[in-house]
Design a protein around this motif. Structure first.
Motif, short mmCIF file in Angstrom:
data_model
loop_
_atom_site.label_atom_id
_atom_site.label_comp_id
_atom_site.label_asym_id
_atom_site.label_seq_id
_atom_site.Cartn_x
_atom_site.Cartn_y
_atom_site.Cartn_z
N THR A 103 -1.15 -1.39 3.28
CA THR A 103 -2.42 -0.05 3.31
C THR A 103 -1.67 1.03 1.81
N ARG A 104 -0.87 1.79 2.40
CA ARG A 104 0.05 3.08 1.36
C ARG A 104 0.98 2.04 0.51
N LEU A 105 1.09 0.41 0.40
CA LEU A 105 3.01 0.27 0.02
C LEU A 105 2.18 -1.21 -1.27
N SER A 106 0.64 -0.78 -1.21
CA SER A 106 0.62 -2.03 -2.03
C SER A 106 1.56 -1.76 -3.20
N PRO A 107 1.37 -0.47 -4.19
CA PRO A 107 2.30 -0.77 -5.84
C PRO A 107 3.95 -1.30 -5.42
N LEU A 108 4.34 -2.14 -4.17
CA LEU A 108 5.94 -3.09 -3.49
C LEU A 108 5.64 -4.40 -5.19
N ALA A 109 4.50 -4.71 -5.42
CA ALA A 109 3.82 -6.15 -6.21
C ALA A 109 4.37 -5.19 -7.36
N ASN A 110 4.74 -4.42 -7.67
CA ASN A 110 5.40 -4.18 -8.79
C ASN A 110 6.35 -5.14 -10.13
N GLY A 111 7.32 -5.35 -8.74
CA GLY A 111 8.14 -6.19 -8.74
C GLY A 111 7.75 -7.53 -9.83
N ASN A 128 -6.03 -2.64 4.30
CA ASN A 128 -5.03 -2.54 3.64
C ASN A 128 -5.34 -2.44 1.84
N LEU A 129 -6.78 -1.96 2.05
CA LEU A 129 -6.91 -2.23 0.26
C LEU A 129 -6.96 -0.94 -0.19
N PHE A 130 -7.02 -0.15 0.63
CA PHE A 130 -6.84 1.04 0.94
C PHE A 130 -6.40 2.07 -0.87
#
Length: 582
Positions: A462-470, A373-375
């Motif tokens: 893994t590929r969706l970590s940018p969801l944390a932008n909010g 998940n750090l990918f």
């Protein structure tokens, strides 16, 4: 060369997990696994626990015993616990009962309240591993400052809880302790990095929790698990004794904060933490105790649906709308506005955190396996420079996703000049927000989507970590922010043409670029791909909102969270909401 071989880290992990199991069974085997009366304790809020102890209806030992039994059950189901303090907790509870019997005085506002603590906070005599095998078998010499404050207030600490590897992620898993699951659906993550705390609280295995936040780590787990939390502004609560693999990083301030099952409990814990300014002044903690706030009868509250990175899902849009509707029905003025520079938060967060290529952050990993998940988080700095620049060009010009490309471009090794520029951009963004939002609209608070999507399935970050932008956004501008549960995903939260018309990503307008099709495809599917958003599979998962205030208005945020909570009314959250599956 790192001194531990692969077999050594695995041996250490097995030994730690076996020790955890032994410490749990050592205590729980001495009493029945469950008793019918336990739920009267575990279904009580922290406030109710203190009240019943003060009225001599309950004892701290009885309450602690019930929560330990539930904690053992939740550990078996969802794996939130790292260090086990059951034996010490029962001794502490016994001492509280004896003191109360002798003096008739409660020790403090948390007298007899069983609490869990995020693993990063030192507790004397116990490891602070934060998921690294290299940090095992090195117990802390003394309590963290906040732990001392909790003990002085009478809290009974029963365990420490799990975090993601490096804590720079919102999926709670690491090679040492494994993955922690969401009590509402074990196929989904509980969030992170204070994920173990959220799982404990959601399962009524602790009455209150303590976490921390640098990019959403208090809010995301609360939103995913149907809880309340507060990320205070920087400088309100001491970080002394809070461990990190990158202790020198201070570009974005880390702050401890409360997590709870009721709004009143979060306020109570905030009062304790805000009043515990350390005797030293080297941290620069404001010597400001909790300040009670008198709100106007009619509040002016702003809201928005989109942050410009990823479309807000039907379920998460509905949570915002239901909150807005409830506030209007209660007589408050609620005004929609457009979030300025939404995508810039992630770009700055990536630039500031990746300056040394995450080498310091990952330095204790050694031969521990790197969590998948750090990918995406660590991808940029791992690429050769020419590969990195080529990938950015390709994503911009061929795939035509300039926003995703910008995020990747900013995630790289950088020099001191880059750092100064990014720090200046962060200050500019903060001023812009005050100019274009607070000073323009004169809001008392803002209702923001908690996340663009409900809890992700394991492996989703893994590929969706940018969801944390909010959530990153309010760390960048350093606002106090609360999380509050609103509703749950239903099978009716499907993608419709109406949702598409409201959530379609606008075209680029000059320098304004809103939305990444690559990330939206990962969440909602498209071009033959299946996205993670599935309201049928997600049915029952909690969905919440953020409540945002100006800097230094932490108490006002809490007061407005009470208003929001009361306006929404009963909705199936709080102590006793979780039930074991038959």
């Amino acid at each position: 060369m790192w001194p531990f071989s692969e077999s050594t880290w695995l041996t250490i992990a097995r030994e730690k997990q076996q020790h955890r199991a032994s410490e749990i069974s050592k205590v729980t085997e001495s009493f029945a696994k469950t008793i019918s009366g336990d739920e009267q304790y575990t279904n009580a809020s922290a406030t109710q626990i203190v009240k019943n102890i003060s009225e001599r209806k309950w004892t701290a030992v009885d309450v602690t015993t019930a929560f330990i039994r539930r904690a053992a059950q939740i550990q078996e189901l969802y794996n939130p616990i790292t260090e086990v303090l059951f034996d010490d907790a029962l001794k502490q509870a016994q001492a509280l009962d004896e003191e109360f019997k002798r003096t008739g005085q409660l020790k403090g506002p948390l007298h007899g309240v069983p609490m869990s603590i995020k693993d990063q906070f030192n507790i004397a005599g116990y490891d602070t591993t934060i998921g690294f095998s290299a940090w095992c078998n090195s117990p802390a010499a003394k309590d963290a400052h906040v732990v001392n404050a909790l003990r002085r207030a009478g809290a009974v600490i029963i365990c420490k809880t799990n975090v993601p590897q490096t804590m720079l992620n919102f999926e709670c898993s690491n090679p040492l302790w494994g993955a922690t699951c969401n009590p509402w659906n074990a196929l989904y993550t509980c969030g992170g990095s204070s994920g173990g705390e959220a799982a404990m609280l959601a399962g009524d295995a602790s009455a209150l929790g303590l976490g921390s936040d640098v990019g959403g780590s208090l809010r995301i787990p609360a939103l995913y698990c149907g809880l309340y939390s507060l990320k205070p502004g920087a400088g309100r609560i001491s970080r002394e004794g809070a461990m990190s693999s990158n202790p020198g990083f201070d570009a974005i301030k880390v702050t401890p904060g409360p997590m709870g099952r009721t709004m009143q409990d979060v306020e109570t814990l905030s009062r304790v933490l805000f009043a515990s300014t350390p005797a030293n002044d080297y941290e620069g903690i404001a010597p400001v105790p909790y300040r009670d706030v008198k709100l106007p009868s009619k509040l002016r509250i702003g809201y928005y649906f989109e942050d410009g990175w990823i479309r807000t899902s039907p379920a998460n849009r509905r949570a915002v709308q239901e909150t807005v509707d409830a506030l209007r029905k209660a007589g408050h003025e609620v005004v929609e506005f457009e979030l300025p520079s939404g995508p810039k938060a992630l770009q700055l967060f990536a630039a500031l955190t990746s300056g040394d290529g995450y080498q310091t952050l990952q330095s204790p990993v050694g031969n521990d396996p790197i969590e998948k998940n750090l990918f995406l988080i660590t991808l940029g700095p791992r690429l050769f420079r020419w590969v990195h620049s080529t990938a950015v060009w390709f994503i911009t010009n061929i795939l035509r996703d300039p926003l995703f490309a910008k995020g990747l471009s900013n995630s790289k090794h950088s020099n001191l000049s880059d750092f100064w520029k990014n720090s200046a951009s962060m200050k500019t963004m903060t001023k812009e927000f005050y100019d274009l939002v607070w000073d323009k609209y004169h809001f008392d608070a803002i209702i923001a989507p908690g996340m663009s999507c409900p809890a992700l399935p394991h492996g989703g970050t893994t590929r969706l970590s940018p969801l944390a932008n909010g959530t990153f956004y309010y760390n960048i501008i350093d606002s106090p922010v609360g999380a509050i549960p609103v509703t749950r995903v239903t099978t009716e939260d499907v993608i419709t043409d109406e949702w598409k018309s409201k959530s379609d990503i606008p075209k680029s307008e000059g320098d304004r670029v809103t939305g990444s099709w690559i990330l939206n495809e990962g969440v909602y599917g498209g071009n033959g791909k299946v996205g993670v958003y599935d309201p049928v599979k997600m049915e029952g998962l909690p969905v919440g909102v953020q409540v945002v205030g100006r800097h230094w208005e932490d108490e006002k945020v809490l007061a407005i969270m009470h208003v929001v909570d009361q306006a929404l009314g009963p909705r199936g959250f709080g102590p006793g909401a979780w039930k074991p599956k038959a």
